[in-house]
Write an enzyme that holds these catalytic residues in place. Structure first.
Site, PDB file in Angstrom:
ATOM      1  N   THR A   1      37.377  33.730  37.753  1.00 18.35           N
ATOM      2  CA  THR A   1      37.839  34.558  36.633  1.00 18.35           C
ATOM      3  C   THR A   1      37.854  33.691  35.384  1.00 18.35           C
ATOM      4  O   THR A   1      38.107  32.484  35.452  1.00 18.35           O
ATOM      5  CB  THR A   1      39.248  35.135  36.884  1.00 18.35           C
ATOM      6  OG1 THR A   1      40.127  34.079  37.312  1.00 18.35           O
ATOM      7  CG2 THR A   1      39.217  36.214  37.951  1.00 18.35           C
TER       8      THR A   1
ATOM      9  N   THR B   1      26.358  35.378  39.987  1.00 16.02           N
ATOM     10  CA  THR B   1      26.829  36.718  39.639  1.00 16.02           C
ATOM     11  C   THR B   1      25.641  37.562  39.178  1.00 16.02           C
ATOM     12  O   THR B   1      24.908  37.159  38.265  1.00 16.02           O
ATOM     13  CB  THR B   1      27.890  36.646  38.530  1.00 16.02           C
ATOM     14  OG1 THR B   1      29.059  35.995  39.051  1.00 16.02           O
ATOM     15  CG2 THR B   1      28.275  38.035  38.049  1.00 16.02           C
TER      16      THR B   1
ATOM     17  N   HIS C   1      33.128  43.488  40.538  1.00 17.24           N
ATOM     18  CA  HIS C   1      33.627  42.772  39.353  1.00 17.24           C
ATOM     19  C   HIS C   1      35.034  43.240  38.975  1.00 17.24           C
ATOM     20  O   HIS C   1      35.380  43.339  37.793  1.00 17.24           O
ATOM     21  CB  HIS C   1      32.670  42.959  38.169  1.00 17.24           C
ATOM     22  CG  HIS C   1      32.488  41.733  37.337  1.00 17.24           C
ATOM     23  ND1 HIS C   1      31.487  40.812  37.547  1.00 17.24           N
ATOM     24  CD2 HIS C   1      33.203  41.255  36.292  1.00 17.24           C
ATOM     25  CE1 HIS C   1      31.585  39.835  36.665  1.00 17.24           C
ATOM     26  NE2 HIS C   1      32.630  40.077  35.883  1.00 17.24           N
TER      27      HIS C   1
ATOM     28  N   ASP D   1      35.647  40.544  47.420  1.00 17.31           N
ATOM     29  CA  ASP D   1      36.796  40.503  46.506  1.00 17.31           C
ATOM     30  C   ASP D   1      37.058  41.904  45.979  1.00 17.31           C
ATOM     31  O   ASP D   1      36.260  42.818  46.171  1.00 17.31           O
ATOM     32  CB  ASP D   1      36.607  39.474  45.388  1.00 17.31           C
ATOM     33  CG  ASP D   1      35.551  39.854  44.349  1.00 17.31           C
ATOM     34  OD1 ASP D   1      35.060  41.001  44.348  1.00 17.31           O
ATOM     35  OD2 ASP D   1      35.203  38.991  43.528  1.00 17.31           O
TER      36      ASP D   1
ATOM     37  N   ARG E   1      42.783  38.580  39.979  1.00 14.26           N
ATOM     38  CA  ARG E   1      43.934  38.818  39.105  1.00 14.26           C
ATOM     39  C   ARG E   1      45.239  38.224  39.640  1.00 14.26           C
ATOM     40  O   ARG E   1      46.038  37.698  38.854  1.00 14.26           O
ATOM     41  CB  ARG E   1      44.089  40.328  38.864  1.00 14.26           C
ATOM     42  CG  ARG E   1      42.978  40.928  37.984  1.00 14.26           C
ATOM     43  CD  ARG E   1      43.239  42.391  37.692  1.00 14.26           C
ATOM     44  NE  ARG E   1      42.214  43.008  36.851  1.00 14.26           N
ATOM     45  CZ  ARG E   1      41.188  43.713  37.297  1.00 14.26           C
ATOM     46  NH1 ARG E   1      41.031  43.912  38.611  1.00 14.26           N
ATOM     47  NH2 ARG E   1      40.304  44.240  36.455  1.00 14.26           N
TER      48      ARG E   1
END
Length: 358
Positions: free
Chosen positions: A78, A156, A253, A284, A308
């Protein structure tokens, strides 16, 4: 304040981070349907526990890409941890090192990869990257992280363009003067790394024209395992196997890209079935409890990664807060595993799972 579950960290972060920072971290694309469904999807899955299985001893260890970690929960990449805590990614990396799990460093870190390695020299790290318009820039990143002992590259693939995140557009969040995207260190124009505009990360550097041929290019310049992050379909999973990558992270994402896609756990089964054990599959998105982790492993993933909740832990107490988040999830996972009749991760399988008819 006693922290007993990840929701407690979320509440703390929302109360103590600036509104702009909270909105940036929590934002989803468009109406946030996919962001929210990432969490709700777990509630549509029921567990079928077995009893009288002698779970007096249990073991949460597993391996990812041949390296042992103490439990199947790692840290997702992140951006901009420095917005949550002054030590930024160095604190996150130390927490992962302390708990012996995998930390995926974001390209868009406020701390450089060199500083992160210095802060947690014995940590197990992968590096998340993009393929940029400048292949030379991408190659320099690969060379740097190889020299620093990173163990895999996480490419990614779901961000040819950034999704429309309404709160971020309304706030036009910028990095404060003391923060930079230090990994770029002069490799991009100053306005790209100090971020005066609508994005906290320099989206214009990413090449939207990349294809599977560019995966072959990446393989040609590195000997590191390549993990593809952002796959949601069996078709792309099969292509990943065909192109010789070593792993897949099933990811949308965090619901920040294309709204209306499948929740990651809803996409998992078809990908595991398509891969047929030829490469490792991770996931995730939406992990909030140890039972969530158990459900993911029961459906065939090797490990989960959290995003998060790490930022919430940082906002709470920096490295110590991230450690607490990881400890809570590890302990909840161990409890869920044993209450389901499993003594170790090898005993977790699809027989534990029933999808709700609701």
């Amino acid at each position: 304040m006693a922290m007993v579950c990840l929701t407690d960290f979320e509440k703390y972060a929302k109360e103590h981070l600036s509104k702009d920072t909270w909105d940036y971290y929590s934002a989803g694309a468009d109406e946030c349907y996919t962001r929210d469904d990432n969490l709700l999807a777990y509630k549509r899955i029921r567990l079928r526990p077995r009893v009288l299985q002698d779970v007096s001893e249990s073991d949460t260890r597993t391996t990812v890409q041949g390296t042992e970690i103490s439990f199947p929960i790692g840290i997702s990449p992140t951006a901009c941890h420095g917005l949550a805590w002054h030590e930024g990614e160095m604190a996150s990396a130390r927490a992962a090192e302390a708990l012996n799990t995998c930390y995926i460093t974001s390209t868009y870190s406020n701390c450089s990869v060199e500083d992160i390695v210095a802060a947690a020299p014995d940590g197990f790290r992968w590096f998340q990257m993009h393929i940029f318009h400048s292949r030379d820039l991408s190659e320099k990143f690969v060379q740097r992280v190889e020299a620093l002992g990173y163990k895999a590259l996480v490419l990614t693939v779901d961000t040819p363009y950034f999704g429309k995140r309404r709160d971020s557009l309304l706030n036009q969040i910028t990095l404060p003067p003391h923060l930079r995207l230090k990994n770029f260190g002069g490799m991009l124009p100053e306005q790209e790394t100090s971020v005066p505009g609508k994005q906290v990360t320099p989206s214009r550097a990413i090449d939207p024209s990349i294809t599977w041929k560019d995966v072959h290019w990446l393989q040609s310049i590195t000997s590191l395992p390549i993990i593809i992050k952002g796959i949601l379909t069996k078709e792309d999973a099969e292509l990943a196997v065909d192109h010789g990558v070593q792993g897949i992270i099933v990811s949308n994402h965090g619901g920040r890209q294309l709204d209306g896609t499948l929740a990651t756990i809803d996409a998992l089964s078809e990908i595991v079935d398509a891969v047929k054990g030829r490469i490792e599959v991770y996931l995730d998105g939406g992990i909030r409890t140890g039972s969530d982790v158990l459900k993911v492993l029961a459906l065939g993933a090797k490990c989960v990664f959290i995003g998060r909740p790490v930022l919430w832990g940082l906002a709470y107490k920096g490295e110590e807060g991230v450690r607490e988040v990881l400890h809570i999830l590890k302990n909840e996972f161990r409890l869920a595993m044993t209450l389901s009749g499993c003594r170790n991760v090898a005993e977790i399988n699809r027989n534990l799972i029933q999808f709700s008819k609701l």
